[in-house]
Design an enzyme around this catalytic site. Structure first.
Site, PDB file in Angstrom:
ATOM      1  N   ARG A   1       0.788  -1.210  -0.081  1.00 38.91           N
ATOM      2  CA  ARG A   1      -0.035   0.001  -0.047  1.00 38.91           C
ATOM      3  C   ARG A   1       0.936   1.262   0.076  1.00 38.91           C
ATOM      4  O   ARG A   1       2.158   1.126   0.566  1.00 38.91           O
ATOM      5  CB  ARG A   1      -1.001   0.061   1.344  1.00 38.91           C
ATOM      6  CG  ARG A   1      -1.730  -1.112   1.133  1.00 38.91           C
ATOM      7  CD  ARG A   1      -2.795  -1.200   2.250  1.00 38.91           C
ATOM      8  NE  ARG A   1      -3.926  -2.080   2.372  1.00 38.91           N
ATOM      9  CZ  ARG A   1      -3.679  -3.327   2.837  1.00 38.91           C
ATOM     10  NH1 ARG A   1      -2.636  -3.557   3.279  1.00 38.91           N
ATOM     11  NH2 ARG A   1      -4.793  -4.197   2.794  1.00 38.91           N
TER      12      ARG A   1
ATOM     13  N   LYS B   1      -2.382  -2.566   7.535  1.00 38.11           N
ATOM     14  CA  LYS B   1      -3.841  -2.319   7.782  1.00 38.11           C
ATOM     15  C   LYS B   1      -4.424  -3.506   8.797  1.00 38.11           C
ATOM     16  O   LYS B   1      -5.356  -3.095   9.478  1.00 38.11           O
ATOM     17  CB  LYS B   1      -4.602  -2.435   6.630  1.00 38.11           C
ATOM     18  CG  LYS B   1      -6.142  -1.782   6.571  1.00 38.11           C
ATOM     19  CD  LYS B   1      -6.430  -1.594   5.310  1.00 38.11           C
ATOM     20  CE  LYS B   1      -7.965  -1.120   5.237  1.00 38.11           C
ATOM     21  NZ  LYS B   1      -8.481  -1.154   4.112  1.00 38.11           N
TER      22      LYS B   1
ATOM     23  N   TRP C   1      -3.521  -9.564   3.473  1.00 39.77           N
ATOM     24  CA  TRP C   1      -4.948  -9.551   3.536  1.00 39.77           C
ATOM     25  C   TRP C   1      -5.597 -10.301   4.821  1.00 39.77           C
ATOM     26  O   TRP C   1      -4.954 -11.372   5.134  1.00 39.77           O
ATOM     27  CB  TRP C   1      -5.654  -9.864   2.464  1.00 39.77           C
ATOM     28  CG  TRP C   1      -5.670  -9.018   1.372  1.00 39.77           C
ATOM     29  CD1 TRP C   1      -6.519  -8.040   1.358  1.00 39.77           C
ATOM     30  CD2 TRP C   1      -5.043  -8.830   0.224  1.00 39.77           C
ATOM     31  NE1 TRP C   1      -6.109  -7.109   0.083  1.00 39.77           N
ATOM     32  CE2 TRP C   1      -5.412  -7.806  -0.683  1.00 39.77           C
ATOM     33  CE3 TRP C   1      -4.272 -10.166  -0.494  1.00 39.77           C
ATOM     34  CZ2 TRP C   1      -4.868  -7.565  -1.956  1.00 39.77           C
ATOM     35  CZ3 TRP C   1      -3.637  -9.701  -1.793  1.00 39.77           C
ATOM     36  CH2 TRP C   1      -4.108  -8.561  -2.430  1.00 39.77           C
TER      37      TRP C   1
END
Length: 358
Positions: A189, A216, A301
């Site tokens: 990112r 994240k 993720w």
């Protein structure tokens, strides 16, 4: 003075018997009505202190507690920005007064500002989460109003073909081109690329890593570096003391700049954001045969649902199953565009034989 006027509206500002400072909007510019509201607040505070009744909490109380409890999350900064915007609608309001009509007004105002349904839903989702906390965890409310979400289109996946990516990199300034190419090699990112420090890189092992507090999903991410990524990092040696990517001796904090959008325009690429470089990286991996579970670990993720967005880009493993239904038609005729029913119609039908025994 316990009544103060701010922005044309009277606010209550007093100290409860417990010593807690109470600030709430009366919602009116009429001082007489504001005084009545203040008297009711004082009565309620007395009943809470003397009779043990549950205090009437405001949206501000809930927002402050939410930010305190969620401060460890990567979305805390985004939540603060949303709550600042929501203050114009919910600031100072008692939780019991937040109803469906008020929530619909929030939706209308966001849409009127040009926001997409997805953007509006993220604000509404925050309101819903806080109100649910008030009911289920904090016991500040008996019941929360239903929050009506807007219909969204399918999840957006925008990626570049390789020739488009090369064209974009050629148009970008060198410092942005290096960062964009590194993003295409690693899938990181934007914040992880701009914040990448030399202490997070090992060129000998061809490895970088993202610490949990930088990710994240709040999980550490190992970042294997291919030959191109290693070359891009080695190119930055000596340019900055702490951070890998810099510009004229200063670390870079923003990538979606005028130079980025100008390069997109010159390259003839439309509807493309910096974050879509990550989508491009994932799409290329899936098309190249990288298993989804491997991609999930490489991309950091937290759930498989996020990775399955790219599953349709690699259907090679489904081909053997499709072949199981072979033999249903004449393949040779299908290739040459022959309609089997019409071909059969041109042939003379054999005469039906009679049953002489009848």
């Amino acid at each position: 003075m316990s009544l103060r006027k701010r922005g044309g509206v009277w606010w209550v500002d007093l100290v409860a018997p417990s010593g807690e400072r109470v600030r709430r909007t009366t919602g009116t510019a009429n001082k007489v009505l504001a005084q009545e509201f203040q008297d009711r607040i004082k009565s309620e505070l007395w009943r809470v202190a003397r009779l043990g009744e549950r205090p009437r909490r405001t949206w501000n109380d809930a927002a402050v507690r939410w930010l305190k409890e969620q401060s460890h999350k990567a979305t805390a900064r985004e939540d603060r920005a949303k709550l600042r915007w929501l203050d114009r609608h919910l600031g100072g309001r008692e939780l019991e007064t937040i109803n469906r009509a008020l929530l619909d007004q929030i939706t209308e105002d966001k849409l009127a500002g040009g926001c997409s349904n997805a953007t509006v839903n993220r604000v509404l989702a925050l309101v819903r989460a806080i109100l649910r906390k008030c009911v289920r965890d904090w016991e500040w409310l008996d019941k929360a109003p239903a929050v009506r979400m807007l219909r969204e289109s399918g999840r957006r996946i925008r990626y570049l073909e390789r020739h488009e990516a090369r064209r974009l990199l050629a148009e970008l300034p060198e410092h942005l081109a290096d960062m964009a190419a590194f993003s295409l090699c690693t899938g990181l990112r934007a914040a992880n690329v701009t914040g990448l420090m030399w202490t997070q890189v090992d060129l000998d092992r061809r490895l970088a890593w993202i610490h949990p507090d930088q990710a994240k999903a709040r999980k550490a991410i190992p970042v294997p570096l291919n030959a191109e990524a290693v070359a891009l990092v080695a190119k930055q040696l000596g340019k900055h003391a702490t951070h890998v990517f810099s510009f004229r001796g200063s670390r870079i904090t923003q990538v979606s700049t005028k130079a980025w959008y100008t390069a997109l325009e010159r390259a003839g690429i439309e509807d493309f954001r910096w974050h879509d470089l990550r989508h491009t990286w994932a799409s290329w991996h899936v098309q190249g045969g990288t298993p989804l579970y491997v991609l999930q670990e490489m991309g950091g993720w937290s759930s498989t649902d996020m990775v399955r967005r790219y599953a349709h880009l690699a259907a090679d493993h489904l081909a053997p199953y499709a072949e199981r239904l072979g033999g249903l038609c004449d393949v040779e005729a299908a290739i040459h565009g022959t309609n089997l029913s019409q071909a059969g119609a041109g042939k003379k039908k054999a005469p039906r034989s009679r049953d002489l025994s009848a």
